[in-house]
Design a protein around this motif. Sequence first.
Motif, PDB file in Angstrom:
ATOM      1  N   PHE A 141       0.735  -1.269   0.071  1.00 20.19           N
ATOM      2  CA  PHE A 141      -0.042  -0.129   0.024  1.00 20.19           C
ATOM      3  C   PHE A 141       0.891   0.975  -0.097  1.00 20.19           C
ATOM      4  O   PHE A 141       1.738   1.451   0.867  1.00 20.19           O
ATOM      5  CB  PHE A 141      -1.051   0.271   1.411  1.00 20.19           C
ATOM      6  CG  PHE A 141      -1.846   1.358   1.396  1.00 20.19           C
ATOM      7  CD1 PHE A 141      -2.687   1.570   0.432  1.00 20.19           C
ATOM      8  CD2 PHE A 141      -1.232   2.389   2.032  1.00 20.19           C
ATOM      9  CE1 PHE A 141      -3.703   2.515   0.590  1.00 20.19           C
ATOM     10  CE2 PHE A 141      -2.164   3.444   2.464  1.00 20.19           C
ATOM     11  CZ  PHE A 141      -3.278   3.538   1.519  1.00 20.19           C
ATOM     12  N   VAL A 142       0.502   2.172  -0.781  1.00 16.78           N
ATOM     13  CA  VAL A 142       1.334   3.441  -0.999  1.00 16.78           C
ATOM     14  C   VAL A 142       0.085   4.506  -1.058  1.00 16.78           C
ATOM     15  O   VAL A 142      -0.833   4.550  -1.636  1.00 16.78           O
ATOM     16  CB  VAL A 142       2.039   3.706  -2.095  1.00 16.78           C
ATOM     17  CG1 VAL A 142       2.722   5.084  -2.170  1.00 16.78           C
ATOM     18  CG2 VAL A 142       3.029   2.633  -2.435  1.00 16.78           C
ATOM     19  N   GLY A 143       0.351   5.322   0.111  1.00 19.43           N
ATOM     20  CA  GLY A 143      -0.698   6.403   0.349  1.00 19.43           C
ATOM     21  C   GLY A 143      -0.480   7.166   1.445  1.00 19.43           C
ATOM     22  O   GLY A 143       0.577   7.519   1.880  1.00 19.43           O
ATOM     23  N   ALA A 144      -1.616   7.860   1.982  1.00 16.37           N
ATOM     24  CA  ALA A 144      -1.660   8.700   3.231  1.00 16.37           C
ATOM     25  C   ALA A 144      -2.505   8.234   4.327  1.00 16.37           C
ATOM     26  O   ALA A 144      -3.350   7.316   4.096  1.00 16.37           O
ATOM     27  CB  ALA A 144      -1.873  10.065   2.830  1.00 16.37           C
ATOM     28  N   ASP A 145      -2.200   8.710   5.400  1.00 13.79           N
ATOM     29  CA  ASP A 145      -2.908   8.184   6.729  1.00 13.79           C
ATOM     30  C   ASP A 145      -4.082   9.082   6.626  1.00 13.79           C
ATOM     31  O   ASP A 145      -4.120  10.427   7.086  1.00 13.79           O
ATOM     32  CB  ASP A 145      -2.247   8.338   8.125  1.00 13.79           C
ATOM     33  CG  ASP A 145      -2.984   8.063   9.215  1.00 13.79           C
ATOM     34  OD1 ASP A 145      -4.324   7.978   9.156  1.00 13.79           O
ATOM     35  OD2 ASP A 145      -2.143   7.849  10.064  1.00 13.79           O
ATOM     36  N   ASP A 146      -5.252   8.890   6.221  1.00 16.30           N
ATOM     37  CA  ASP A 146      -6.366   9.481   6.000  1.00 16.30           C
ATOM     38  C   ASP A 146      -7.118  10.071   7.299  1.00 16.30           C
ATOM     39  O   ASP A 146      -7.739  11.447   7.506  1.00 16.30           O
ATOM     40  CB  ASP A 146      -7.522   9.007   4.870  1.00 16.30           C
ATOM     41  CG  ASP A 146      -7.158   9.135   3.356  1.00 16.30           C
ATOM     42  OD1 ASP A 146      -6.905  10.421   3.044  1.00 16.30           O
ATOM     43  OD2 ASP A 146      -6.994   8.255   2.973  1.00 16.30           O
ATOM     44  N   VAL A 147      -7.087   9.384   8.313  1.00 16.44           N
ATOM     45  CA  VAL A 147      -7.490   9.546   9.489  1.00 16.44           C
ATOM     46  C   VAL A 147      -6.794  10.695  10.102  1.00 16.44           C
ATOM     47  O   VAL A 147      -7.232  11.649  10.663  1.00 16.44           O
ATOM     48  CB  VAL A 147      -7.600   8.462  10.494  1.00 16.44           C
ATOM     49  CG1 VAL A 147      -7.940   8.757  11.838  1.00 16.44           C
ATOM     50  CG2 VAL A 147      -8.460   7.436  10.043  1.00 16.44           C
ATOM     51  N   ALA A 148      -5.593  10.722  10.066  1.00 13.50           N
ATOM     52  CA  ALA A 148      -4.493  11.779  10.437  1.00 13.50           C
ATOM     53  C   ALA A 148      -4.893  13.029   9.675  1.00 13.50           C
ATOM     54  O   ALA A 148      -4.690  14.101  10.452  1.00 13.50           O
ATOM     55  CB  ALA A 148      -3.186  10.992  10.544  1.00 13.50           C
ATOM     56  N   PRO A 185      13.969  -5.623  -1.163  1.00 12.60           N
ATOM     57  CA  PRO A 185      12.742  -5.557  -0.185  1.00 12.60           C
ATOM     58  C   PRO A 185      11.968  -4.186  -0.386  1.00 12.60           C
ATOM     59  O   PRO A 185      12.725  -3.409  -0.431  1.00 12.60           O
ATOM     60  CB  PRO A 185      13.264  -6.036   1.103  1.00 12.60           C
ATOM     61  CG  PRO A 185      14.603  -6.304   0.902  1.00 12.60           C
ATOM     62  CD  PRO A 185      15.054  -5.872  -0.434  1.00 12.60           C
ATOM     63  N   VAL A 186      10.679  -3.981  -0.068  1.00 10.59           N
ATOM     64  CA  VAL A 186      10.112  -2.777   0.016  1.00 10.59           C
ATOM     65  C   VAL A 186       8.947  -3.197   1.225  1.00 10.59           C
ATOM     66  O   VAL A 186       8.418  -4.208   1.562  1.00 10.59           O
ATOM     67  CB  VAL A 186       9.345  -2.544  -1.072  1.00 10.59           C
ATOM     68  CG1 VAL A 186      10.144  -2.222  -2.305  1.00 10.59           C
ATOM     69  CG2 VAL A 186       8.320  -3.507  -1.579  1.00 10.59           C
ATOM     70  N   PRO A 187       8.801  -2.210   2.129  1.00  8.43           N
ATOM     71  CA  PRO A 187       7.744  -1.950   2.955  1.00  8.43           C
ATOM     72  C   PRO A 187       6.506  -2.392   2.651  1.00  8.43           C
ATOM     73  O   PRO A 187       5.995  -2.228   1.147  1.00  8.43           O
ATOM     74  CB  PRO A 187       7.742  -0.795   3.708  1.00  8.43           C
ATOM     75  CG  PRO A 187       8.956   0.096   3.173  1.00  8.43           C
ATOM     76  CD  PRO A 187       9.239  -0.590   2.027  1.00  8.43           C
ATOM     77  N   ARG A 188       5.657  -3.093   3.237  1.00  7.29           N
ATOM     78  CA  ARG A 188       4.358  -3.784   2.893  1.00  7.29           C
ATOM     79  C   ARG A 188       3.317  -2.295   2.898  1.00  7.29           C
ATOM     80  O   ARG A 188       2.278  -2.277   2.195  1.00  7.29           O
ATOM     81  CB  ARG A 188       3.719  -4.226   3.894  1.00  7.29           C
ATOM     82  CG  ARG A 188       4.264  -5.799   3.989  1.00  7.29           C
ATOM     83  CD  ARG A 188       3.621  -6.833   4.760  1.00  7.29           C
ATOM     84  NE  ARG A 188       2.238  -7.078   4.480  1.00  7.29           N
ATOM     85  CZ  ARG A 188       1.445  -7.789   3.604  1.00  7.29           C
ATOM     86  NH1 ARG A 188       2.390  -8.277   2.584  1.00  7.29           N
ATOM     87  NH2 ARG A 188       0.375  -7.894   3.494  1.00  7.29           N
ATOM     88  N   GLU A 189       3.707  -1.213   3.537  1.00  8.75           N
ATOM     89  CA  GLU A 189       3.112   0.085   3.561  1.00  8.75           C
ATOM     90  C   GLU A 189       4.072   0.960   3.893  1.00  8.75           C
ATOM     91  O   GLU A 189       4.801   1.160   4.387  1.00  8.75           O
ATOM     92  CB  GLU A 189       1.909   0.083   4.827  1.00  8.75           C
ATOM     93  CG  GLU A 189       1.247   1.175   5.195  1.00  8.75           C
ATOM     94  CD  GLU A 189       0.308   1.302   6.228  1.00  8.75           C
ATOM     95  OE1 GLU A 189      -0.824   0.846   6.066  1.00  8.75           O
ATOM     96  OE2 GLU A 189       0.798   1.549   7.351  1.00  8.75           O
TER      97      GLU A 189
END
Length: 185
Positions: A1-8, A157-161
């Motif tokens: 997943f690549v994105g933003a923390d929408d709650v924050a 390797p890449v992070p899962r998020e």
Amino acid sequence: FVGADDVAMGRTIAGVLIAALHGRGDVVLIEGPDTAPTSRDRGRGFREAIAASPGIRLVGTAPGRYLRRPGRGAMEALLAQHPRIDGVICTNDLMALGALDALEAAGRHALVVGNNGTIDAAREIARGRLLASMDYDGFKMGAIAAMAALRHLVGIPVPREILLPAQVIDRANHAAWLVPIEERP
């Protein structure tokens, strides 16, 4: 997943509005579709910030479907229901622009915040009509996702998020968001 923390993001932009209202006032929320995770999560962040501010009352919500015209219609309905609205929180900039249109047409004023950091929002921040927005850079997210995919394909390797930091856009820094996305670094 690549994105933003929408709650924050929701919590942060609501905090900007709450601070501008000095912790007191009646606010409304214009939301996108319930089926959109960004709208649900941002709305949760907004509500968390409001719940933590005893001087702020959420007096109404309305759906704006992430579009300017429905955002205007949502604001018109909220204005008809509430003689006093001090602040408006929108889950995206198009609805915030629609809310500004409705407020102007009604001859009323409220502080309005949006989300996404669009060029049109940055222009309205420069004019002083829109209080603030949050940077939600889909272009940057896409570029990072492509880089992560390429690294994964060659065995790195890449992070899962991967969550990109979101930044408040206001009068102090809005000029960077006036640059077309394809011309940004």
